[in-house]
Design a protein around this motif. Structure first.
Motif, short mmCIF file in Angstrom:
data_model
loop_
_atom_site.label_atom_id
_atom_site.label_comp_id
_atom_site.label_asym_id
_atom_site.label_seq_id
_atom_site.Cartn_x
_atom_site.Cartn_y
_atom_site.Cartn_z
N ALA A 244 18.88 1.32 -39.33
CA ALA A 244 18.01 1.88 -38.30
C ALA A 244 17.29 0.93 -37.85
O ALA A 244 16.42 0.11 -38.79
CB ALA A 244 17.15 2.80 -39.18
N ALA A 245 16.87 0.74 -36.56
CA ALA A 245 15.86 0.02 -36.03
C ALA A 245 14.68 0.71 -35.15
O ALA A 245 15.30 1.86 -34.46
CB ALA A 245 16.69 -0.79 -34.92
N GLY A 246 13.77 0.42 -35.46
CA GLY A 246 12.55 1.16 -34.69
C GLY A 246 11.28 1.52 -35.81
O GLY A 246 11.43 0.99 -36.82
N ALA A 247 10.52 1.92 -35.49
CA ALA A 247 9.07 2.00 -36.33
C ALA A 247 9.38 3.28 -37.22
O ALA A 247 9.77 4.41 -36.71
CB ALA A 247 7.97 2.27 -35.36
N GLY A 248 8.83 2.94 -38.29
CA GLY A 248 8.83 4.09 -39.24
C GLY A 248 10.06 4.19 -40.25
O GLY A 248 10.83 3.15 -40.34
N LYS A 249 10.22 5.14 -41.12
CA LYS A 249 11.41 5.25 -42.14
C LYS A 249 11.70 6.81 -42.32
O LYS A 249 10.97 7.75 -41.70
CB LYS A 249 10.93 4.70 -43.60
N PHE A 250 12.96 6.97 -42.59
CA PHE A 250 13.36 8.33 -42.76
C PHE A 250 13.31 8.72 -44.47
O PHE A 250 12.72 8.00 -45.06
CB PHE A 250 14.99 8.21 -43.01
N ASP A 251 13.46 9.80 -44.42
CA ASP A 251 13.34 10.68 -45.77
C ASP A 251 14.81 10.16 -46.47
O ASP A 251 15.45 9.60 -45.86
CB ASP A 251 13.32 12.08 -45.97
N SER A 252 15.02 10.34 -47.70
CA SER A 252 16.19 9.90 -48.52
C SER A 252 17.29 10.39 -47.80
O SER A 252 17.25 11.91 -47.28
CB SER A 252 16.07 10.04 -49.79
N THR A 253 18.48 9.83 -48.02
CA THR A 253 19.85 10.58 -47.61
C THR A 253 20.93 10.04 -48.53
O THR A 253 20.50 9.34 -49.28
CB THR A 253 20.21 9.92 -46.23
N LYS A 254 21.99 10.74 -48.49
CA LYS A 254 23.05 10.33 -49.18
C LYS A 254 23.55 9.04 -48.86
O LYS A 254 24.06 8.16 -49.92
CB LYS A 254 24.43 11.19 -48.90
N LEU A 255 23.33 8.24 -47.72
CA LEU A 255 23.79 7.01 -47.56
C LEU A 255 22.57 5.97 -47.77
O LEU A 255 21.56 6.42 -47.71
CB LEU A 255 24.03 6.85 -45.79
N PRO A 256 23.24 4.81 -48.16
CA PRO A 256 22.03 3.81 -48.44
C PRO A 256 21.68 3.36 -46.70
O PRO A 256 22.40 3.53 -45.80
CB PRO A 256 22.96 2.62 -48.68
N ILE A 257 20.35 3.06 -46.75
CA ILE A 257 19.73 2.81 -45.41
C ILE A 257 19.11 1.45 -45.55
O ILE A 257 18.55 0.97 -46.41
CB ILE A 257 18.59 3.62 -45.28
N GLU A 258 19.33 0.61 -44.39
CA GLU A 258 18.90 -0.71 -44.27
C GLU A 258 17.99 -0.60 -42.98
O GLU A 258 18.33 -0.30 -42.11
CB GLU A 258 19.97 -1.76 -44.07
N TYR A 259 16.56 -0.98 -43.08
CA TYR A 259 15.50 -0.85 -41.99
C TYR A 259 15.52 -2.19 -41.47
O TYR A 259 15.02 -3.06 -42.40
CB TYR A 259 14.37 -0.17 -42.56
N VAL A 260 15.43 -2.54 -40.20
CA VAL A 260 15.42 -3.87 -39.56
C VAL A 260 13.95 -3.70 -38.81
O VAL A 260 13.64 -4.86 -38.16
CB VAL A 260 16.65 -4.29 -38.62
N GLY A 261 13.42 -2.64 -38.63
CA GLY A 261 12.03 -2.57 -37.89
C GLY A 261 12.23 -2.47 -36.39
O GLY A 261 13.31 -2.38 -35.97
N THR A 262 11.32 -2.64 -35.71
CA THR A 262 11.33 -3.01 -34.25
C THR A 262 11.80 -4.38 -33.89
O THR A 262 11.57 -5.28 -34.16
CB THR A 262 9.76 -2.71 -33.71
N VAL A 263 13.06 -4.06 -33.15
CA VAL A 263 13.71 -5.38 -32.41
C VAL A 263 13.56 -5.31 -30.91
O VAL A 263 14.10 -4.44 -30.05
CB VAL A 263 15.10 -5.20 -32.85
N ALA A 264 12.55 -6.48 -30.39
CA ALA A 264 12.30 -6.55 -29.03
C ALA A 264 13.12 -7.40 -28.08
O ALA A 264 13.39 -7.15 -27.12
CB ALA A 264 10.92 -6.71 -28.73
N ASP A 265 14.11 -8.28 -28.88
CA ASP A 265 14.63 -9.44 -28.41
C ASP A 265 16.22 -8.76 -28.12
O ASP A 265 16.83 -8.20 -29.02
CB ASP A 265 15.03 -10.45 -29.32
N GLU A 266 16.55 -8.81 -26.59
CA GLU A 266 17.62 -8.21 -26.35
C GLU A 266 18.85 -8.98 -27.25
O GLU A 266 19.86 -8.35 -27.33
CB GLU A 266 17.98 -8.31 -24.76
N ARG A 267 18.86 -10.18 -27.25
CA ARG A 267 20.03 -10.97 -27.99
C ARG A 267 20.32 -10.26 -29.46
O ARG A 267 21.27 -10.41 -29.88
CB ARG A 267 19.87 -12.42 -27.98
N LEU A 268 19.07 -10.05 -29.87
CA LEU A 268 19.18 -9.71 -31.56
C LEU A 268 19.73 -8.27 -31.26
O LEU A 268 20.62 -7.73 -32.42
CB LEU A 268 17.74 -9.68 -32.38
N MET A 269 19.17 -7.05 -30.35
CA MET A 269 20.00 -6.09 -30.12
C MET A 269 21.42 -5.97 -30.22
O MET A 269 21.94 -5.27 -30.70
CB MET A 269 19.23 -5.06 -29.08
#
Length: 405
Positions: A270-295
Motif C-alpha cells: 500500500a502506498a499513501g498516507a496512513g495505515k489499514f486495520d489488520s487483514t488476513k494478508l501481510p501488508i507492506e507500507y511504502v508511504g507517500t511516493v511522489a516520484d513518478e519513476r518510483l511509482m
C-alpha cells in the motif's frame, strides 16, 4: 501561442495530469507556464508560484478574537455550521490569479483543479480571452460538491443551499466569453453536457496523458529490490493519497481482503498516507511516493493493481499501472469501464461491494494476462504528446471562435 495552466496544487491526480500536459506542450515548442500554490518560480520547468497573501493589520486583530478573516476560514465556519461531513468547496478565495502577469499575457487560459485558487466572482467576468477547462471531477457544475457520492451523503440543509450555488456557477460562467470544456472520460463529458451549468459550452473528451518513457514495464526483480519487497511473493498493489479515503474505496478493499481466502503466497503493498486495520494478508507500507519513476517501479513490482473506487473520472493510477503492464481490478463506475476490458487488461466488478470486488480479484488471479500487450495498448491511448496535440487543436478552435465572434 502563450498558454498558462492554472491548478491549485502540483501534487495530487489533477496537478499531475495538468503538469504532464504542460510538460508535453513545452516539448512541442509551446510557450507554456504552470501556476500553482505549492510551487516556486522555476524557469526551466515553467513554474510560476502564486504569492502568499499576508494578512492586513485589522485582519490579524480580528483573528486574535477568533473572528474568521480569510475566505478559507469563513468557508470552514460555514461547513461547521452546516455540519458538513463531506468534501465541500467554496467559489471564493482571497487570491487574485486573474491579475497575474502570465494570465494577463496568455493567449489561452487552461484551468484544471481550481478549488481554493480562483475567486469565481472576480475571475470569470475579468477574463476575455479563451478559457479551456479540464474537468477532473464534477465541481464546476455541481456547486460545492466534487462528486455526487458526497452530494448524496451531505445534510439536507447543505444540499438545499447548494442549489443556489449551482445557479451562481451558471451565472458566473455565463460571463466567460469563450469557454471550452474538456473531460478526460466520456462519462464525465456526458454529465457536464447534460448539466445546467455547461449545457451550452463546447465539450469534448481527451484522455489524460503520461510520460511513456517513465511509465513502462521494468524487470520485476529489480523493481522489488528497490523497495526491498520479497521475490517469492505475489503482490497486490493499492495506492491512494489517503489510505482511509472512502471514495477511493480503501474500506471496501479492507473488507474484501478480510473475506477473501487467497493463497499464502499473496501479500498487499500500500502506498499513501496512513495505515489499514489488520487483514488476513501481510501488508507492506511504502508511504507517500511522489516520484513518478518510483511509482512506475511499484506498478512493475506488483502482479495486480486494485482500485475499489466508488466514483471516479479517468483515474491516473489505472493508466499508470496499465502502461507498466500491470493488470487492474476496479469497479465499473464513472470512467473506469472506458479503461478496463475484463479478461484483457484487468477485471471489472459490476457491483460496488466486497463480494463483487473479491470475485473480480479471484478471476484476475486465476487469469493469465499478457503484460507486454497491456503496456503496448495503454501507451497508444495515454501518450502525453498525443494528448498535448489534441489540446493544441482545441486551443486553435477556441482562438478561431474569438476571431469570428
Amino acid at each position: 501561442m502563450k498558454v498558462v495552466h492554472l491548478t491549485a496544487y502540483r501534487q495530487g491526480g489533477a496537478g499531475s495530469a495538468a503538469f504532464r500536459i504542460h510538460r508535453a506542450m513545452r516539448e512541442l515548442g509551446v510557450d507554456s507556464h504552470y501556476l500553482a500554490l505549492d510551487v516556486s518560480d522555476d524557469s526551466e520547468l515553467g513554474y510560476i508560484g502564486i504569492p502568499k497573501r499576508y494578512l492586513r493589520f485589522y485582519e490579524r486583530v480580528l483573528m486574535k478574537v477568533n473572528r474568521p478573516v480569510t475566505a478559507q476560514q469563513k468557508h470552514q465556519l460555514f461547513c461547521e455550521q452546516m455540519q458538513a461531513n463531506v468534501f465541500y468547496s467554496s467559489l471564493e478565495t482571497d487570491h487574485l490569479v486573474e491579475q497575474n502577469e502570465s494570465v494577463r499575457k496568455a493567449d489561452i487560459v487552461h484551468l484544471h483543479w481550481t478549488s481554493g485558487l480562483i475567486n469565481w466572482n472576480r475571475f470569470f467576468p475579468s477574463i476575455s480571452k479563451p478559457i479551456v477547462w479540464t474537468l477532473h471531477d464534477m465541481h464546476s457544475f455541481l456547486g460545492g460538491f466534487h462528486y455526487s457520492t458526497d452530494q448524496n451523503r451531505a445534510p439536507q440543509a447543505l444540499q438545499s443551499h447548494n442549489e443556489t450555488v449551482i445557479k451562481q456557477q451558471a451565472s458566473l460562467i455565463g460571463s466567460a466569453q469563450n469557454l471550452s470544456i474538456v473531460c478526460p472520460s466520456q462519462w464525465l463529458s456526458k454529465l457536464a453536457g447534460d448539466s445546467f451549468v455547461h449545457k451550452n459550452h463546447p465539450n469534448l473528451s481527451i484522455a489524460n496523458g503520461l510520460d511513456s518513457k517513465t511509465f513502462k514495464p521494468y524487470p520485476q526483480p529489480f523493481a522489488r529490490s528497490v523497495f526491498n519487497l520479497p521475490s517469492d511473493r505475489k503482490i497486490i498493489f493499492f495506492v491512494a493519497e489517503r489510505l482511509d479515503d472512502p471514495r477511493k474505496g480503501a474500506d471496501l478493499l479492507l473488507e474484501t481482503l478480510k473475506q477473501l481466502d487467497l493463497p499464502d503466497e499473496w501479500m498487499l503493498v500500500a502506498a499513501g498516507a496512513g495505515k489499514f486495520d489488520s487483514t488476513k494478508l501481510p501488508i507492506e507500507y511504502v508511504g507517500t511516493v511522489a516520484d513518478e519513476r518510483l511509482m512506475a517501479l511499484l506498478y512493475s513490482a506488483a502482479d495486480l493493481f486494485v482500485l475499489p473506487t466508488r466514483e471516479d473520472n479517468l483515474p491516473n493510477v489505472i493508466a499508470e499501472s496499465l502502461c507498466c503492464g500491470t493488470p487492474v481490478v476496479s469497479n465499473a463506475v464513472g470512467g473506469v469501464p472506458e479503461m478496463i476490458q475484463s479478461g484483457v487488461n484487468g477485471m471489472l466488478a459490476e457491483q460496488v461491494d466486497s463480494t463483487s470486488f473479491g470475485s473480480a480479484i479471484k478471476r484476475a488471479i486465476d487469469h493469465s494476462f499478457e503484460r507486454k500487450l497491456i503496456s503496448q495498448a495503454a501507451h497508444e491511448v495515454y501518450s502525453d504528446i498525443q494528448t498535448a496535440r489534441r489540446y493544441l487543436d482545441t486551443y486553435q478552435e477556441a482562438l478561431l471562435r474569438k476571431v469570428n465572434s
